[in-house]
Design a protein around this motif. Sequence first.
Motif, mmCIF file in Angstrom:
data_model
loop_
_atom_site.group_PDB
_atom_site.id
_atom_site.type_symbol
_atom_site.label_atom_id
_atom_site.label_comp_id
_atom_site.label_asym_id
_atom_site.label_seq_id
_atom_site.Cartn_x
_atom_site.Cartn_y
_atom_site.Cartn_z
ATOM 1 N N LYS A 196 49.375 36.029 37.601
ATOM 2 C CA LYS A 196 49.567 37.481 37.547
ATOM 3 C C LYS A 196 48.601 38.249 38.447
ATOM 4 O O LYS A 196 48.697 39.474 38.558
ATOM 5 N N ALA A 197 47.667 37.560 39.073
ATOM 6 C CA ALA A 197 46.658 38.232 39.896
ATOM 7 C C ALA A 197 47.258 38.760 41.200
ATOM 8 O O ALA A 197 48.330 38.310 41.650
ATOM 9 N N ALA A 198 46.581 39.707 41.795
ATOM 10 C CA ALA A 198 47.003 40.208 43.109
ATOM 11 C C ALA A 198 46.906 39.077 44.123
ATOM 12 O O ALA A 198 45.906 38.359 44.146
ATOM 13 N N PRO A 199 47.925 38.900 44.961
ATOM 14 C CA PRO A 199 47.939 37.775 45.907
ATOM 15 C C PRO A 199 47.123 38.045 47.174
ATOM 16 O O PRO A 199 47.607 37.851 48.290
ATOM 17 N N ASP A 200 45.889 38.488 46.989
ATOM 18 C CA ASP A 200 45.058 38.819 48.140
ATOM 19 C C ASP A 200 43.996 37.773 48.441
ATOM 20 O O ASP A 200 43.189 37.941 49.352
ATOM 21 N N GLY A 201 43.990 36.692 47.643
ATOM 22 C CA GLY A 201 43.030 35.621 47.890
ATOM 23 C C GLY A 201 41.701 35.797 47.193
ATOM 24 O O GLY A 201 40.820 34.948 47.326
ATOM 25 N N TYR A 202 41.543 36.875 46.424
ATOM 26 C CA TYR A 202 40.269 37.110 45.753
ATOM 27 C C TYR A 202 40.264 36.645 44.302
ATOM 28 O O TYR A 202 39.234 36.715 43.639
ATOM 29 N N THR A 203 41.411 36.179 43.809
ATOM 30 C CA THR A 203 41.486 35.520 42.506
ATOM 31 C C THR A 203 42.273 34.240 42.677
ATOM 32 O O THR A 203 43.472 34.279 42.983
ATOM 33 N N ILE A 204 41.585 33.111 42.524
ATOM 34 C CA ILE A 204 42.215 31.798 42.604
ATOM 35 C C ILE A 204 41.741 31.012 41.387
ATOM 36 O O ILE A 204 41.084 31.557 40.504
#
Length: 327
Positions: free
Chosen positions: A86-94
């Motif tokens: 569900k995280a934003a797909p910006d690479g800052y939550t993996i």
Amino acid sequence: MTQRRKLLIAIAATSAAVAVPWTAALAQADYPNKPIRMLVPFGPGSTPDVFARTVSEQASKTLGQSIVIENRAGAGGNVATNMMAKAAPDGYTIGVSITGPLVNNTLIYDNLPYDPFKDLQPITFGVHQGNVLAVSSTLGVNNMKELMALLRANPGKYNYASVGVGTLSQLSMEAIKALTNSFVVQVPYASSPAAVMSVLQGDTHMVSLAPLAVMPQVQAGKMKAIAVSTAKRLPQLPDVPTFRESGVALDGSAWIGIVGPAGMPPAVLAKLNQAFVGAMRDPATVAKLRAQYMEPEPGTPEQFAAYMQGERAKWGPVIKRAGIKAE
């Protein structure tokens, strides 16, 4: 409207249209420009936690940003894995995750809040690690034959600790239950340290977990290692036979992989893959992982995605035959 005003409006619209992809491209080129959050679906000290901290130490050097580990245990790994999806797909939550929440739970849960094959982006496969079936030293058994005889003679008397429905810690015990035609009660815990502690405290009798979790207690004489789930004996445990050598038709890896939300920009995905693959090929990191009974096998996102599909095909029939369902 004058011709001049129409022209100015057209120019403004064109500039706005061009600015959006240009800004996005600039953000991707600048990635990462702040710390990255890495979710771990189990508690501190668990094998996914140890893996995450080990590889992130080296990957952060390549990325030029710190990687902050955040433990979010619960629901056999589903809580944190759902947060990744569900995280934003910006690479800052993996995050890191394992067989259950990435594959098997699609067959076990009727209403899984995410679809790992659609909502998650594989970044790279991480490590293989065979489970060790270990029993309390007070149980009085020394090998699989003696354990199976004990279970056959006492159906329903014994229980085992697991780290959740659909994990290898459950599936390996289900294989033993099928062969012994006995009933062994599953008691799920939020993490491998908690599961091991339950055996030490006498709340459960046995557990099938990664070597990192059980071997310190085996070496201390508090638990007995009965078998390993891998196809071959582990180099670090040459005296512990495999499940197949012990009469249980099972080969399995309690693997760990790195994923993020679907929809990440290709440039961001490439940077993350490069950083973590490089970390798992770094000699010092490899030595640290192998010291924890983990065998790194990094690769491309496509290879990891194909592996996940293969695992679903492998374990699907086992789960169906055992009738495993989340309560």
